[in-house]
Design an enzyme around this catalytic site. Sequence first.
Site, PDB file in Angstrom:
ATOM      1  N   THR A  90      11.734 -34.614  -0.891  1.00 57.91           N
ATOM      2  CA  THR A  90      11.699 -36.052  -0.836  1.00 57.91           C
ATOM      3  C   THR A  90      11.706 -36.461   0.842  1.00 57.91           C
ATOM      4  O   THR A  90      12.229 -37.625   1.138  1.00 57.91           O
ATOM      5  CB  THR A  90      13.401 -36.429  -1.232  1.00 57.91           C
ATOM      6  OG1 THR A  90      14.071 -35.674  -0.342  1.00 57.91           O
ATOM      7  CG2 THR A  90      13.627 -36.364  -2.648  1.00 57.91           C
TER       8      THR A  90
ATOM      9  N   ASP B 197      15.279 -31.509  -3.466  1.00 57.47           N
ATOM     10  CA  ASP B 197      15.573 -31.095  -2.148  1.00 57.47           C
ATOM     11  C   ASP B 197      15.483 -32.329  -1.155  1.00 57.47           C
ATOM     12  O   ASP B 197      14.565 -33.004  -1.274  1.00 57.47           O
ATOM     13  CB  ASP B 197      14.474 -30.034  -1.818  1.00 57.47           C
ATOM     14  CG  ASP B 197      14.749 -29.697  -0.325  1.00 57.47           C
ATOM     15  OD1 ASP B 197      15.409 -28.714  -0.198  1.00 57.47           O
ATOM     16  OD2 ASP B 197      14.372 -30.382   0.633  1.00 57.47           O
TER      17      ASP B 197
ATOM     18  N   TYR C 262      16.381 -36.683   6.627  1.00 62.05           N
ATOM     19  CA  TYR C 262      15.478 -37.637   6.097  1.00 62.05           C
ATOM     20  C   TYR C 262      15.803 -39.033   6.099  1.00 62.05           C
ATOM     21  O   TYR C 262      16.562 -39.266   5.342  1.00 62.05           O
ATOM     22  CB  TYR C 262      15.067 -37.326   4.773  1.00 62.05           C
ATOM     23  CG  TYR C 262      14.688 -35.742   4.465  1.00 62.05           C
ATOM     24  CD1 TYR C 262      14.275 -34.844   5.870  1.00 62.05           C
ATOM     25  CD2 TYR C 262      14.498 -35.143   3.504  1.00 62.05           C
ATOM     26  CE1 TYR C 262      13.935 -33.794   5.511  1.00 62.05           C
ATOM     27  CE2 TYR C 262      14.216 -33.712   3.191  1.00 62.05           C
ATOM     28  CZ  TYR C 262      13.781 -33.137   4.400  1.00 62.05           C
ATOM     29  OH  TYR C 262      13.678 -31.548   4.217  1.00 62.05           O
TER      30      TYR C 262
ATOM     31  N   TYR D 106       8.502 -25.451   1.650  1.00 62.59           N
ATOM     32  CA  TYR D 106       8.335 -26.763   1.927  1.00 62.59           C
ATOM     33  C   TYR D 106       6.736 -27.095   2.186  1.00 62.59           C
ATOM     34  O   TYR D 106       6.181 -26.177   2.632  1.00 62.59           O
ATOM     35  CB  TYR D 106       9.354 -27.683   2.823  1.00 62.59           C
ATOM     36  CG  TYR D 106       9.139 -27.224   4.180  1.00 62.59           C
ATOM     37  CD1 TYR D 106       8.324 -27.509   5.163  1.00 62.59           C
ATOM     38  CD2 TYR D 106      10.162 -26.061   4.886  1.00 62.59           C
ATOM     39  CE1 TYR D 106       8.412 -27.465   6.471  1.00 62.59           C
ATOM     40  CE2 TYR D 106      10.195 -26.158   6.184  1.00 62.59           C
ATOM     41  CZ  TYR D 106       9.278 -26.623   6.845  1.00 62.59           C
ATOM     42  OH  TYR D 106       9.134 -26.361   8.337  1.00 62.59           O
TER      43      TYR D 106
END
Length: 282
Positions: A18, A47, A52, A191
């Site tokens: 995300t 995740d 973020y 990732y």
Amino acid sequence: MKKLIINHQSVPAIGLGTWHMGDNPQTRKNEISAIQAGLNAGARVIDTAEMYGAGRSESLVGEAIRDYSRETLFLISKVLPSNASIGRLEKSLDASLKRLQTDYLDLYLYHWRGTTPLAETVAELDRLTHTGKIRAWGVSNFDYVDMQELLQLPAGQNVAANEDLYNLGSRGTEVRLQAWQEAHQIPFIAYSPVGAGDSLGANMTASPAVQAVAERHQVSTYQVLLAWAIRNPNILVIPQTSDPSHAEANVLAGNLTLTKKDLIELDQAFPKPTSEPPLAIL
């Protein structure tokens, strides 16, 4: 669909990332739909991180999962180094839980190493597993040396996962770290498994080898990259997309098994390094 075990739970090997989501009100509806499409396609892992969008990604996830049974989900978030001390870590966790609209995380990661002594952060993470607010803890952006140090700490053996950058074009963790984690039964979370919208991602999808494999299997180049990244059973990937159809396709890549011929061609196009480079970090 390929699966792996994290903290005694079986989860599909392709989850939902995300990063960069939740920042633009104009794309919020699509982003929520993308998360839901991924879950409806069979994903369990989401995740996110307090970093973020300064919490906006967590809030987006909280909204997206509101109508899903919590027990069917595996939620991961991360604490910033600046919040990884005894005095701040639990407050940071509480804020993440509030934004995610849940009372626990399945996995809470130390996002990257900062100035707080590692022993202090690990002791606090381990304490939080006894509060019910987190089921397990792990780390992110740790290299082989970091993991060696971690396991020497009193609670270090309780680490449930390490999340690092990994994809076909960035294979440095294959030299030592991945095999070591597998030997110690520590799952590896990858990732940016298809790149991060950068030149590397473009180079991978434009590769004649990747395109040839995609054509043979009648799948997208992104699905080839994801299937390649989870070819080993100890790896979970968390691709990010704001497109619902792309999110569904990403998850369904967990059903694709590459052949020996495929793997040889991809390895020749993007060879594993012969010596260990510095850990790649975005």
